[in-house]
Design a protein around this motif. Structure first.
Motif, PDB file in Angstrom:
ATOM      1  N   TYR A   1      58.886  76.433  47.934  1.00 11.95           N
ATOM      2  CA  TYR A   1      59.492  76.511  46.893  1.00 11.95           C
ATOM      3  C   TYR A   1      61.029  76.424  47.007  1.00 11.95           C
ATOM      4  O   TYR A   1      61.567  77.223  47.759  1.00 11.95           O
ATOM      5  CB  TYR A   1      59.207  77.642  45.940  1.00 11.95           C
ATOM      6  CG  TYR A   1      57.766  77.561  45.236  1.00 11.95           C
ATOM      7  CD1 TYR A   1      57.546  77.135  44.131  1.00 11.95           C
ATOM      8  CD2 TYR A   1      56.617  77.810  46.143  1.00 11.95           C
ATOM      9  CE1 TYR A   1      56.466  76.948  43.345  1.00 11.95           C
ATOM     10  CE2 TYR A   1      55.504  77.777  45.539  1.00 11.95           C
ATOM     11  CZ  TYR A   1      55.279  77.318  44.193  1.00 11.95           C
ATOM     12  OH  TYR A   1      54.032  77.201  43.578  1.00 11.95           O
TER      13      TYR A   1
ATOM     14  N   GLU B   1      64.927  75.853  44.420  1.00  9.18           N
ATOM     15  CA  GLU B   1      65.327  76.490  43.239  1.00  9.18           C
ATOM     16  C   GLU B   1      65.160  75.107  42.112  1.00  9.18           C
ATOM     17  O   GLU B   1      64.937  74.031  42.607  1.00  9.18           O
ATOM     18  CB  GLU B   1      66.592  76.889  43.302  1.00  9.18           C
ATOM     19  CG  GLU B   1      66.599  78.322  43.931  1.00  9.18           C
ATOM     20  CD  GLU B   1      65.869  79.498  43.012  1.00  9.18           C
ATOM     21  OE1 GLU B   1      65.825  79.275  41.750  1.00  9.18           O
ATOM     22  OE2 GLU B   1      65.147  80.501  43.713  1.00  9.18           O
ATOM     23  N   HIS B   2      65.464  75.442  41.005  1.00 10.84           N
ATOM     24  CA  HIS B   2      65.241  74.352  39.996  1.00 10.84           C
ATOM     25  C   HIS B   2      66.390  73.398  39.784  1.00 10.84           C
ATOM     26  O   HIS B   2      66.190  72.213  39.196  1.00 10.84           O
ATOM     27  CB  HIS B   2      65.058  74.826  38.692  1.00 10.84           C
ATOM     28  CG  HIS B   2      66.304  75.779  37.853  1.00 10.84           C
ATOM     29  ND1 HIS B   2      67.239  75.335  37.787  1.00 10.84           N
ATOM     30  CD2 HIS B   2      66.289  76.940  37.569  1.00 10.84           C
ATOM     31  CE1 HIS B   2      68.015  75.922  37.140  1.00 10.84           C
ATOM     32  NE2 HIS B   2      67.383  77.477  37.068  1.00 10.84           N
TER      33      HIS B   2
ATOM     34  N   GLY C   1      69.934  75.941  44.084  1.00 10.17           N
ATOM     35  CA  GLY C   1      69.207  75.635  45.323  1.00 10.17           C
ATOM     36  C   GLY C   1      69.973  75.802  46.538  1.00 10.17           C
ATOM     37  O   GLY C   1      69.486  76.225  47.603  1.00 10.17           O
TER      38      GLY C   1
ATOM     39  N   ASN D   1      66.012  70.675  45.174  1.00  7.18           N
ATOM     40  CA  ASN D   1      65.088  70.951  43.937  1.00  7.18           C
ATOM     41  C   ASN D   1      64.325  69.644  43.765  1.00  7.18           C
ATOM     42  O   ASN D   1      64.374  68.698  44.512  1.00  7.18           O
ATOM     43  CB  ASN D   1      66.008  71.074  42.958  1.00  7.18           C
ATOM     44  CG  ASN D   1      67.162  70.233  42.494  1.00  7.18           C
ATOM     45  OD1 ASN D   1      68.268  70.646  42.880  1.00  7.18           O
ATOM     46  ND2 ASN D   1      66.939  68.975  42.238  1.00  7.18           N
TER      47      ASN D   1
ATOM     48  N   GLU E   1      56.366  73.378  38.182  1.00  5.21           N
ATOM     49  CA  GLU E   1      56.012  73.117  39.473  1.00  5.21           C
ATOM     50  C   GLU E   1      57.035  71.906  40.001  1.00  5.21           C
ATOM     51  O   GLU E   1      57.640  72.121  41.003  1.00  5.21           O
ATOM     52  CB  GLU E   1      54.813  72.823  39.906  1.00  5.21           C
ATOM     53  CG  GLU E   1      53.911  74.124  39.569  1.00  5.21           C
ATOM     54  CD  GLU E   1      54.217  75.294  40.666  1.00  5.21           C
ATOM     55  OE1 GLU E   1      53.542  75.288  41.977  1.00  5.21           O
ATOM     56  OE2 GLU E   1      55.090  76.242  40.607  1.00  5.21           O
TER      57      GLU E   1
ATOM     58  N   TYR F   1      60.378  72.758  41.313  1.00  5.70           N
ATOM     59  CA  TYR F   1      60.528  73.780  42.461  1.00  5.70           C
ATOM     60  C   TYR F   1      59.775  73.298  43.799  1.00  5.70           C
ATOM     61  O   TYR F   1      60.421  73.702  44.759  1.00  5.70           O
ATOM     62  CB  TYR F   1      60.003  75.153  41.969  1.00  5.70           C
ATOM     63  CG  TYR F   1      60.954  76.021  41.174  1.00  5.70           C
ATOM     64  CD1 TYR F   1      61.838  76.861  41.768  1.00  5.70           C
ATOM     65  CD2 TYR F   1      60.844  75.831  39.963  1.00  5.70           C
ATOM     66  CE1 TYR F   1      62.718  77.575  41.011  1.00  5.70           C
ATOM     67  CE2 TYR F   1      61.896  76.504  38.750  1.00  5.70           C
ATOM     68  CZ  TYR F   1      62.604  77.434  39.685  1.00  5.70           C
ATOM     69  OH  TYR F   1      63.462  78.031  38.793  1.00  5.70           O
ATOM     70  N   ARG F   2      58.560  72.753  43.605  1.00  6.66           N
ATOM     71  CA  ARG F   2      57.922  72.471  44.765  1.00  6.66           C
ATOM     72  C   ARG F   2      58.533  71.162  45.299  1.00  6.66           C
ATOM     73  O   ARG F   2      58.141  69.968  44.763  1.00  6.66           O
ATOM     74  CB  ARG F   2      56.451  72.530  44.707  1.00  6.66           C
ATOM     75  CG  ARG F   2      55.722  73.791  44.458  1.00  6.66           C
ATOM     76  CD  ARG F   2      54.353  73.909  44.461  1.00  6.66           C
ATOM     77  NE  ARG F   2      53.608  73.411  45.709  1.00  6.66           N
ATOM     78  CZ  ARG F   2      52.436  73.188  45.581  1.00  6.66           C
ATOM     79  NH1 ARG F   2      51.491  73.337  44.829  1.00  6.66           N
ATOM     80  NH2 ARG F   2      52.039  72.639  46.823  1.00  6.66           N
TER      81      ARG F   2
ATOM     82  N   HIS G   1      60.105  80.204  50.851  1.00  6.79           N
ATOM     83  CA  HIS G   1      60.850  80.181  49.563  1.00  6.79           C
ATOM     84  C   HIS G   1      62.375  79.788  50.382  1.00  6.79           C
ATOM     85  O   HIS G   1      62.573  79.830  51.618  1.00  6.79           O
ATOM     86  CB  HIS G   1      61.192  81.080  49.132  1.00  6.79           C
ATOM     87  CG  HIS G   1      62.202  80.976  47.783  1.00  6.79           C
ATOM     88  ND1 HIS G   1      63.111  82.123  47.602  1.00  6.79           N
ATOM     89  CD2 HIS G   1      62.211  80.169  46.797  1.00  6.79           C
ATOM     90  CE1 HIS G   1      63.808  81.693  46.909  1.00  6.79           C
ATOM     91  NE2 HIS G   1      63.283  80.624  46.031  1.00  6.79           N
TER      92      HIS G   1
ATOM     93  N   MET H   1      61.720  82.933  40.734  1.00  8.81           N
ATOM     94  CA  MET H   1      62.186  81.693  40.443  1.00  8.81           C
ATOM     95  C   MET H   1      63.305  81.416  39.422  1.00  8.81           C
ATOM     96  O   MET H   1      62.862  81.756  38.251  1.00  8.81           O
ATOM     97  CB  MET H   1      60.895  80.700  40.170  1.00  8.81           C
ATOM     98  CG  MET H   1      60.015  80.571  41.285  1.00  8.81           C
ATOM     99  SD  MET H   1      58.600  79.899  40.740  1.00  8.81           S
ATOM    100  CE  MET H   1      58.807  78.256  40.459  1.00  8.81           C
TER     101      MET H   1
END
Length: 670
Positions: A161, A163-164, A169, A397, A424, A427-428, A452, A495
């Protein structure tokens, strides 16, 4: 070769990035930037920049300036972590009982492995989504065939993960701290932003410098630059070549020509070296940013001597952030899209969406540069002969896909949502580690538990660098990477928790599955890689995309726009199709998710220390300093520069916790 190895393992042909002899200009439509072997991509004789260590036949002595920097950094870092003491998890701080979760709850930064000392190359890609590389890509894995081969000869994180968005990030990676604990969760730092990551938070570069590392920053910064104290060379990096802002033109390096009332709004150049302007026309690098940044990394490796000590190279490509572009060959009367490298790639991939073709081409150019750097390291003997190197590749991200976040042609499919959201897809992202320290029987494996972006600092500092300097909120994943200890360290990931917007999410491993709790009153679909448009199902097929109006209508009927609380069983529903919040059969698990989120969603107990995983005041202050930015740039030969002499963000907070923080409803009853 690594490329052939990857192709054979996947049972498919690949585009070979290996290029012929060096050329200083395009010939017959061919790729003009030279061999992937070490050396300058525009010919021999490229000189090293002024801040890099000089060649020497004797062991160099450190300058008084560097010794003073290291001493000051040691004081700052030691004060931040209690002389490098370990931190406590949020569960320990909130005194949650052990039976609250079946996942591990190890202490961040602890190591039970036997680490070695290693050079470190951290390659950060910009806005690369889940479906854009490695084995999970369903359409363009061969655009990055070399990095794919490294991943297959290394260790891949399947549940990593980020960050967005860009600024959070990068903050998480560089500090090893959750963004809600550094005040960096609310917004992005743009070129006109008069705020950034406060200097009191040490970066991985600071920590590694105290351990004798030579630290180099190349590429995109994007955590603040309005004051000189926030620039990379004042934050633990020995040298810097790149852009301080969120994006620029890949070829001209121009930016920032809109949104101001300043009299003259002509373009500004966003390319800096150290604290100075950098004009590529007077340098030895190709103007295309990906090639320029890759060449700087190769040059650093080529000039390095064993007695110089270990290297940390933070190579943060601005590609493939929107607006994505390919090399400009107009001066030679050629088009890059007509080159054999590009046409062979497109023939191999067989994709039809025009923007995704460009995206894949930009990714492939990164792949070529990573291979050049790898070969330079290998030639120096730094891949296990006279030294070791650890290479990390990941993204800041997820991809914006085809949204207002910046159409870049990336894809998060079949994950839901895009960059900047809490689904998701934001983030992923892909992530892997290749290291000559990893034993043969561990190569080609994967870590399926939670990892993370905050974990990189302790993983690299304590693990790869073998330094006893634990700091931040992240865990040392080096034992998992090397296989020396298979204990799962992380059972949850917070998150983007933000008290100003009352948004955020948390993933928790409990009762044998991964669950997610979201605070997000919004909706989105699943963005298709074949044409970039939205669908209303992750099972949609070609031709089943919908218009923006149809997506809005579907969202209205789904109820997601009106529901702040959402919960998903990610093990059974990784694409987040079914909201199970408040369903009775998940009541116990929902309670655990809420407890974990409440452990983070509270003001930090002691604001005088950097440690602790509670919330702090948002660093967001004056966001729109358009005129000050332009005035400073125009007095600096139209190059991006700072306009404040000192960091002053905390004198004028826009959204202090004292006025905006509220306890979540479910936290009030726990």
């Amino acid at each position: 070769s690594h490329i052939q190895y990857a192709c054979l393992r996947r049972g498919a042909g690949c585009v070979n990035n290996s290029l012929s002899a060096m050329q200083t200009e395009p010939m017959d439509g061919e790729y003009p930037y030279g061999s992937i072997e070490g050396g300058s991509p525009v010919g021999e004789g490229a000189s090293l920049a002024t801040n890099l260590p000089a060649q020497s036949s004797e062991r160099p002595t450190w300058s008084l300036k560097r010794l003073a920097l290291v001493a000051a950094t040691m004081v700052m870092v030691a004060g931040a972590v209690g002389v490098f003491g370990s931190t406590k998890s949020p569960l320990e701080q909130s005194a949650l009982s052990a039976e609250d979760s079946t996942g591990g709850s190890g202490t961040p930064g602890t190591s039970s492995g036997t680490p070695g000392t290693s050079h470190i190359l951290f390659v950060l890609l910009d806005d690369v989504g889940h479906n854009d590389m490695l084995g999970q890509s369903n359409d363009i894995p061969d655009a990055t065939s070399f990095m794919y081969s490294l991943a297959e000869d290394g260790v891949t994180m399947t549940r990593y993960y980020a960050e967005h968005s860009c600024t959070p990030g990068r903050t998480a990676i560089l500090t090893g701290r959750y963004v809600h604990s550094t005040g960096m969760a609310y917004s992005m730092v743009y070129w006109y932003s008069e705020w950034g990551l406060p200097q009191k938070y040490p970066l991985i570069s600071d920590v590694l410098a105290t351990g004798g590392y030579n630290t180099y920053m190349i590429g995109k910064w994007d955590i603040g630059f309005y004051s000189p104290t926030q620039w990379p060379t004042n934050r633990g990096f020995d040298s810097f070549l790149g852009l301080l802002i969120e994006s620029f033109d890949y070829n001209s390096h121009a930016c920032c020509n809109n949104g101001s009332t300043y009299d003259d709004q002509s373009e500004v150049i966003a390319l800096s070296e150290g604290m100075s302007n950098y004009d590529y026309k007077s340098g030895d690098y190709d103007h295309y940013s990906t090639n320029m940044f890759g060449s700087r990394a190769v040059e650093i490796v080529n000039k390095h001597l064993v007695q110089d000590g270990p290297m940390f190279i933070y190579l943060s490509f601005n590609a493939p952030h929107a607006v994505v572009s390919l090399p400009d060959w107009t001066e030679q009367g050629l088009e890059y899209t007509e080159s054999s490298n590009y046409t062979a790639l497109q023939e191999q991939l067989g994709i039809t969406w025009a923007q995704r073709k460009i995206f894949a081409g930009a990714l492939n150019l990164i792949d070529i540069q990573v291979e050049r750097i790898y070969n330079a390291l290998d030639k120096k003997g730094y891949l296990g002969k006279i030294g070791d190197t650890t290479i990390v590749v990941t993204s800041d991200n997820g991809a914006p896909c085809k949204t207002t976040g910046g159409v870049n042609g990336g894809s998060n499919w079949p994950l839901r949502g895009v960059k900047g959201e809490f689904w998701e897809g934001a983030y992923r992202v892909p992530a892997f580690v290749y290291s000559s320290l990893i034993e043969e029987d561990q190569r080609g494996t994967q870590i399926d538990s939670l990892v993370h972006s905050t974990d990189w600092l302790n993983t690299l500092v304590v693990g790869a660098a073998n330094l006893d300097k634990t700091t931040g909120d992240g865990f040392n994943m080096w034992p998992l990477i090397t296989g020396s200890d298979t204990t799962v360290l992380r059972d949850n990931v917070p998150m983007g928790l933000d008290y100003k917007s009352t948004e955020g999410a948390l993933v928790l491993y409990t009762h044998g599955s991964y669950y997610k709790l979201m605070l997000y009153k919004s909706c989105d679909g699943w963005w298709a890689p074949w044409d970039g448009n939205a669908t209303v199902s992750p099972d949609a097929k070609l031709g089943e995309t919908v218009s923006d109006d149809e997506l809005d209508g579907w969202c209205d009927s789904s109820g997601d726009k009106e529901t702040s609380y959402k919960m998903y069983n990610l093990s059974e529903d990784p694409s987040e199709t079914t909201n199970i919040y408040d369903e009775s059969e998940y009541a116990t698990i929902q309670g655990l998710l809420q407890k974990h989120m409440c452990a983070y969603w509270q003001p930090k107990e002691d604001m005088s220390t950097l440690e602790g995983t509670g919330m702090v005041d948002s660093a967001f202050t004056r966001a729109n300093a358009f005129n000050d930015f332009f005035e400073a740039a125009y007095h600096n030969d139209r190059y991006v520069t700072y306009w404040k002499e000192r960091e002053n963000a905390y004198n004028e907070l826009r959204y202090p916790m004292s006025e905006y923080f509220e306890v979540l409803d479910f936290c009030k009853v726990l």
